[in-house]
Design a protein around this motif. Sequence first.
Motif, short mmCIF file in Angstrom:
data_model
loop_
_atom_site.label_atom_id
_atom_site.label_comp_id
_atom_site.label_asym_id
_atom_site.label_seq_id
_atom_site.Cartn_x
_atom_site.Cartn_y
_atom_site.Cartn_z
N THR A 14 -4.92 3.32 4.12
CA THR A 14 -5.27 3.05 2.73
C THR A 14 -4.70 1.71 2.29
O THR A 14 -5.35 0.97 1.56
CB THR A 14 -4.80 4.18 1.81
N LEU A 15 -3.49 1.40 2.73
CA LEU A 15 -2.89 0.10 2.40
C LEU A 15 -3.69 -1.04 3.02
O LEU A 15 -3.91 -2.08 2.39
CB LEU A 15 -1.43 0.06 2.87
N GLN A 16 -4.14 -0.87 4.25
CA GLN A 16 -4.97 -1.89 4.91
C GLN A 16 -6.32 -2.03 4.21
O GLN A 16 -6.80 -3.15 4.01
CB GLN A 16 -5.16 -1.54 6.39
N THR A 17 -6.93 -0.92 3.84
CA THR A 17 -8.20 -0.97 3.12
C THR A 17 -8.03 -1.70 1.79
O THR A 17 -8.79 -2.61 1.46
CB THR A 17 -8.73 0.46 2.87
N CYS A 18 -7.02 -1.30 1.04
CA CYS A 18 -6.73 -1.90 -0.26
C CYS A 18 -6.52 -3.40 -0.14
O CYS A 18 -7.09 -4.19 -0.90
CB CYS A 18 -5.49 -1.23 -0.83
N THR A 19 -5.72 -3.80 0.83
CA THR A 19 -5.43 -5.22 1.03
C THR A 19 -6.69 -6.00 1.35
O THR A 19 -6.90 -7.10 0.83
CB THR A 19 -4.39 -5.38 2.16
N ASN A 20 -7.55 -5.42 2.17
CA ASN A 20 -8.76 -6.14 2.57
C ASN A 20 -9.83 -6.17 1.50
O ASN A 20 -10.71 -7.02 1.54
CB ASN A 20 -9.30 -5.57 3.88
N ILE A 21 -9.76 -5.29 0.54
CA ILE A 21 -10.71 -5.32 -0.58
C ILE A 21 -10.19 -6.21 -1.70
O ILE A 21 -10.92 -7.03 -2.25
CB ILE A 21 -10.99 -3.90 -1.12
N PHE A 22 -8.92 -6.08 -2.04
CA PHE A 22 -8.39 -6.71 -3.24
C PHE A 22 -7.45 -7.88 -3.00
O PHE A 22 -6.84 -8.38 -3.94
CB PHE A 22 -7.65 -5.65 -4.09
N ASP A 23 -7.35 -8.38 -1.78
CA ASP A 23 -6.33 -9.39 -1.43
C ASP A 23 -6.42 -10.69 -2.21
O ASP A 23 -5.42 -11.29 -2.52
CB ASP A 23 -6.31 -9.65 0.07
N LYS A 24 -7.57 -11.15 -2.54
CA LYS A 24 -7.72 -12.45 -3.22
C LYS A 24 -7.86 -12.33 -4.74
O LYS A 24 -7.98 -13.33 -5.42
CB LYS A 24 -8.92 -13.21 -2.66
N ILE A 25 -7.86 -11.13 -5.25
CA ILE A 25 -8.11 -10.94 -6.67
C ILE A 25 -6.83 -11.07 -7.49
O ILE A 25 -6.87 -11.41 -8.66
CB ILE A 25 -8.79 -9.57 -6.90
N GLY A 26 -5.69 -10.79 -6.88
CA GLY A 26 -4.43 -10.91 -7.59
C GLY A 26 -4.16 -9.77 -8.55
O GLY A 26 -3.41 -9.93 -9.51
N VAL A 27 -4.75 -8.62 -8.33
CA VAL A 27 -4.57 -7.47 -9.22
C VAL A 27 -3.31 -6.70 -8.81
O VAL A 27 -3.00 -6.58 -7.64
CB VAL A 27 -5.82 -6.56 -9.19
N LYS A 28 -2.57 -6.21 -9.80
CA LYS A 28 -1.37 -5.42 -9.54
C LYS A 28 -1.74 -4.19 -8.74
O LYS A 28 -2.71 -3.51 -9.04
CB LYS A 28 -0.71 -5.02 -10.86
N THR A 29 -0.92 -3.89 -7.72
CA THR A 29 -1.18 -2.76 -6.84
C THR A 29 0.09 -1.93 -6.71
O THR A 29 1.15 -2.45 -6.41
CB THR A 29 -1.64 -3.25 -5.45
N ILE A 30 -0.05 -0.62 -6.95
CA ILE A 30 1.08 0.30 -6.92
C ILE A 30 0.78 1.43 -5.94
O ILE A 30 -0.28 2.06 -6.01
CB ILE A 30 1.35 0.89 -8.32
N ALA A 31 1.72 1.71 -5.04
CA ALA A 31 1.60 2.83 -4.12
C ALA A 31 2.20 4.08 -4.74
O ALA A 31 3.26 4.03 -5.36
CB ALA A 31 2.31 2.51 -2.81
N LEU A 32 1.50 5.21 -4.58
CA LEU A 32 1.96 6.50 -5.12
C LEU A 32 1.86 7.58 -4.04
O LEU A 32 0.80 7.78 -3.45
CB LEU A 32 1.10 6.92 -6.32
N ASP A 33 2.97 8.29 -3.82
CA ASP A 33 2.97 9.38 -2.84
C ASP A 33 2.02 10.50 -3.21
O ASP A 33 1.50 11.19 -2.35
CB ASP A 33 4.37 9.95 -2.67
N CYS A 34 1.77 10.71 -4.51
CA CYS A 34 0.88 11.81 -4.91
C CYS A 34 -0.56 11.58 -4.46
O CYS A 34 -1.38 12.49 -4.52
CB CYS A 34 0.94 12.05 -6.41
N LEU A 35 -0.88 10.38 -3.95
CA LEU A 35 -2.24 10.07 -3.49
C LEU A 35 -2.46 10.29 -1.99
O LEU A 35 -3.56 10.06 -1.50
CB LEU A 35 -2.60 8.62 -3.83
N VAL A 36 -1.43 10.75 -1.27
CA VAL A 36 -1.61 10.96 0.18
C VAL A 36 -2.63 12.08 0.41
O VAL A 36 -2.89 12.90 -0.48
CB VAL A 36 -0.29 11.26 0.92
#
Length: 183
Positions: free
Chosen positions: A61-83
């Motif tokens: 999920t972190l790799q997917t997120c990075t590859n979708i949103f990497d150039k947008i500069g949007v704040k990204t927060i990881a949450l254990d409740c999303l596993v």
Amino acid sequence: CIRHGLALHNVLFWHVGTKAYTDYRDTPLLHKGYEQAANLKNTWEDINKIELVLVSPCMRTLQTCTNIFDKIGVKTIALDCLVEHQFGGNSICNKRKNKSVLESNFPWIDFSNINEVTEWPDEDENKEGLEKRIEIFKKYVSGRRETNIAVVSHNSYLGQMLNGKMEYGENELKHCYPYIHKL
């Protein structure tokens, strides 16, 4: 809501069965998964409306997120409740790496909401346990000021949150597809 791209355990399951879940911890994206994320990034018309990204702290999920949103500069927060729905004990494909490892690999993601070491159940998580985590997530989102939030998570988790059921095989959620959901 976006399901991660195609990952190692998704493909291994068709070759080795449940060993894909028990023998491989925190499985990464495959090349096709990276391509799926890049395709969504390049074709999603509303991507620039996203104000916040909330992501499961698993590698795929972190790799997917990075590859979708990497150039947008949007704040990204990881949450254990999303596993992903937690099949306890030895089903470790959903057991994330330690926080310090994740922080060194993804320094642009905020990991302040997760513990150093993942808590892993000895037994399978029941539907009520998953529903409780979804409610924790909804409460977290309701306290945020942002209104356009992307969530990068997993098939069973998102299926339960979006449709009230976990689907597998032909009925599971598509990889790297934006499902619209209003809380």
